[in-house]
Design an enzyme around this catalytic site. Structure first.
Site, mmCIF file in Angstrom:
data_model
loop_
_atom_site.group_PDB
_atom_site.id
_atom_site.type_symbol
_atom_site.label_atom_id
_atom_site.label_comp_id
_atom_site.label_asym_id
_atom_site.label_seq_id
_atom_site.Cartn_x
_atom_site.Cartn_y
_atom_site.Cartn_z
ATOM 1 C CD GLU A 66 19.577 -32.032 -1.901
ATOM 2 O OE1 GLU A 66 18.658 -32.388 -2.668
ATOM 3 O OE2 GLU A 66 19.409 -31.161 -1.030
ATOM 4 C CG HIS A 135 17.753 -32.200 10.308
ATOM 5 N ND1 HIS A 135 16.424 -32.325 9.991
ATOM 6 C CD2 HIS A 135 18.167 -31.054 9.725
ATOM 7 C CE1 HIS A 135 16.055 -31.285 9.261
ATOM 8 N NE2 HIS A 135 17.091 -30.504 9.073
#
Lengths: 333, 380
Positions: A66, A135
């Site tokens: 990322e 998540h």
């Protein structure tokens, strides 16, 4: 910006996909990059069909990293492109935090305006989908407390379309938080309607008893709460912030002053969360118009719980109505 | 068996095409076991004397720049100065190896490379003076802001190089890093992205032996930092970082290879930081004076004088010209940095966003009122 004009029925996910396509069609400098955004179309299919239509150069499957994704997007923006980055999940965006905080947010400032970074960072966020740990985070407070970033989060299908287009067109970096629990909700909307400006809250329901100030994943819950409140004799307004930064203080304060009671509702943890800032601001600016303290209904101050327990953590209709009940009705006007 | 021979057998079922395909790039990935040298070798005789003279001139000017900036720091005219004294060959060769259309991504120790590229010292040093974050125009100078967070500029170089390649431009990006920076995650991610994208980017690691106080042995167990390139599928090059001619040769080759579509290169330059990390550091706590003395004998300017004089490339006239240019630069720096910088407090708010948020407008008005009140008190 040109789009189809016909009224259509679609999910938020499809509206986001259309927004990407329309921006990419309108502006060849718009490039999408991220993990699995190519053939798969992203794990939530928001980038579905982009590689097929625009090619691999404009919708790029990146290595799984990322910081590398966002750092690469910075360099692309320095060279004149308008990158749209997909972070796969809220908690998977954290490795990019240094690039975001130290460079994306500051580059315009560090270069006295000579190097603005028109980057949009899309982050699916929030709970309510039964996701296992990492998540379901609500990470908006990190972004909102970083000067230099815009923080946008739609709650309706048409706002998802319009605000994503506005975000990509913005010359400032935008963290675009997509409430993933709302991805699959369908509604009828008109893509030809004007793109809403970043930084404008929208009154989604008018009312005289109290206003629920909310955004993103909590908007539908607040609308449900307002509906349920009728049985208690309360006429609740619901204000959707749509943008956390810039914060639409003017609209928020106008609504609060005219109603006199307010509850801020969000999934993110309460301590140091956006609700703390909003309550403080509203209190500082609207004190003499308030009939009760500004209350907050937020997630607990805990790491996001396992999915089988998340309904205890997330603000629901009952918890919102309990807060409304605590708004000093007997003491006030 | 070399590293390159070690591949998954093609017979393993399920391996996708590409996973076992041999690299076709002719450039070897493994660095040579000893660093490349040009000065005093056969290669020196094949190097353009005009280039050698230009490198010498820049080295002398660069050394004086470092000395003057260090002095200005002691006089309180710079907030902090991480000197590149002893590393000037890396700095000036980096500047000289790039073409005007190329981009430089410097770290905080690389102001000399920025100045050698043509940026005015006053503009290059605003960060370290404390008057502004970036004093030069990155787009006009094709020089990114000095990066203080280690290795974070490396992925920017990759992204820019990638975008340039997509545009069909013949632009190369050069990212400058230190030995400590190679331990950062962003270094790994940048090199991996660069190789996967075949981006026209060159990574120059100046291994000066220490990350502040931590020696390389506590930083990496790799045979060399250049070896790290192999894992990404790009060539690694090891070079004597104090040999300006070798630095220029290796950098030019890598830059032009990238420009021609050959992809990225990792270069490790072996050099030494003669000064402490910054003026705030005490290098005697972690290294022996004998080590510094030994490296002074391998000084980049000394090396050139030692090898260019006998070859007739360096003469008294060039020595004098370079010294004069260096003194002129130093005099200009003294004059400019002793003057107080012009600062505008209201600029705090102007470049946070394209347009000020309502909150910033309010805070800006608050500061303006405070300044007006102060001015009123002073006027009395």
């Amino acid at each position: 910006m040109t789009t189809a004009t016909a009224l259509r029925t679609s999910t938020m996910a499809q509206a986001l996909n259309l927004a990407l396509k329309d921006e990419m069609r309108a502006d060849p400098t718009v490039h999408v990059l991220g993990e699995d955004v190519g053939a798969l179309g992203g794990v939530f299919r928001i980038t579905d069909g982009l590689t097929a239509e625009f090619g691999e150069d404009r919708c790029l499957n990146t290595p799984l990293a990322e910081a590398g994704i966002l750092g690469t997007a910075i360099g692309m923006a320095m060279y004149g492109l308008r990158p749209v980055v997909e972070m796969q999940f809220d908690a998977f965006a954290y490795p990019a935090m240094e690039q975001l905080v130290s460079h994306v947010a500051k580059m315009r400032n560090r270069t006295a305006g000579r190097l603005p970074l028109p980057i949009t960072i899309r982050v699916p966020y929030g709970g309510g989908i039964g996701g296992v740990e990492h998540h379901s985070d609500s990470s908006e407070a990190y972004y909102a407390s970083t000067p230099g970033l815009h923080v946008v989060t739609p709650a309706t299908v048409e706002d998802a379309y319009g605000l994503l287009r506005a975000s990509i067109a913005s010359d400032d970096p935008v963290v675009f938080l997509e409430p993933k629990r709302l991805y699959w909700g369908k509604s009828e909307w008109d893509p030809s309607l004007a793109v809403p400006p970043i930084g404008k809250a929208a009154l989604k329901r008018d009312g005289r008893s109290a206003v629920l100030i909310t955004y993103g994943p909590s908007l539908p819950i607040c609308l449900d709460a307002a509906e349920a409140a009728k049985a208690e004799g309360w006429d609740l307004a619901v204000l959707d912030l749509r943008t956390l930064v810039p914060f639409d203080e003017q609209t928020v304060c106008e609504v609060v002053r005219s109603i006199g009671r307010a509850v801020v509702v969000h999934e993110a943890t309460g301590f140091g969360g956006p609700g703390a800032e909003i309550a403080a601001r509203v209190t500082e600016r609207c004190f003499h118009h308030l009939a009760a303290p500004v209350l907050r209904v937020t997630g607990f101050d805990i790491p996001f719980p396992p999915p089988m327990l998340e309904h205890h953590h997330l603000p629901g209709v009952d918890r919102i109505l309990d807060a409304v009940a605590r708004l000093q009705w007997e003491d006030g006007r | 068996m070399t590293v390159l021979d070690h591949r998954h057998p093609a017979t393993v079922p399920g391996w996708l095409p590409g996973a076992t395909a041999p690299r076709t790039d002719p450039a070897p990935l493994l660095p040579d076991s000893s660093p490349l040298r040009v000065l005093g070798t056969e290669a020196q005789t094949k190097t353009d004397p005009a280039l050698l003279r230009e490198l010498y001139r820049r080295l002398v000017v660069g050394r004086r720049y470092n000395q003057q900036a260090t002095t200005l720091t002691k006089q309180g005219r710079l907030a902090v100065y991480p000197a590149s004294t002893g590393q000037e060959a890396c700095e000036v060769a980096a500047a000289l190896a790039l073409r005007p259309q190329d981009w430089l991504f410097p770290s905080y120790r690389d102001t000399l490379a920025v100045v050698s590229r043509g940026v005015d010292p006053l503009e290059a040093l605003t960060l370290l003076r404390g008057s502004a974050h970036t004093g030069y125009d990155p787009k006009a100078t094709r020089t990114a802001p000095l990066s203080t967070p280690l290795a974070t500029q490396a992925p920017h170089a990759v992204g820019l190089a990638h975008a340039a390649r997509l545009a069909g431009d013949q632009t190369v990006a050069l990212a400058m890093l230190g030995d400590g920076g190679t331990s950062e995650g962003d270094f790994h991610e940048a090199l991996n992205f660069a190789a996967v994208l075949n981006a026209p980017v060159v990574f120059l690691v100046q291994n000066n032996g220490y990350a502040i106080s931590v020696p390389l042995t506590q930083q990496s167990a790799a045979p060399s930092l250049a070896h790290k390139a192999v894992g990404y599928g790009m060539p690694g090059r090891l070079v004597d970082g104090n040999d300006a001619a070798a630095m220029h040769a290796v950098l030019s080759e890598a830059v032009e290879r990238a420009r021609a579509g050959g992809g990225p290169t990792l270069i490790e330059a072996l050099t030494y930081r003669i000064e402490a990390h910054t003026n705030a550091d005490d290098a005697t706590r972690y290294r022996e004076e004998a080590e510094v003395t030994a490296w002074r004998e391998h000084d980049p300017i000394l090396l050139m004088e030692r090898h260019l004089r006998p070859a007739g490339v360096l003469d008294d006239e060039l020595v004098r010209e370079a010294a004069e240019e260096a003194e002129a630069l130093a005099a200009r720096m003294r004059a400019e940095f002793h003057a107080e910088p012009e600062l505008d407090p209201m600029s705090l708010f102007t470049h946070v966003y394209a347009e000020m948020t309502p909150q910033l407008r309010e805070q800006s008005a608050q500061l303006a009122a405070e300044l007006a009140a102060e001015a009123e008190v002073e006027a009395r």
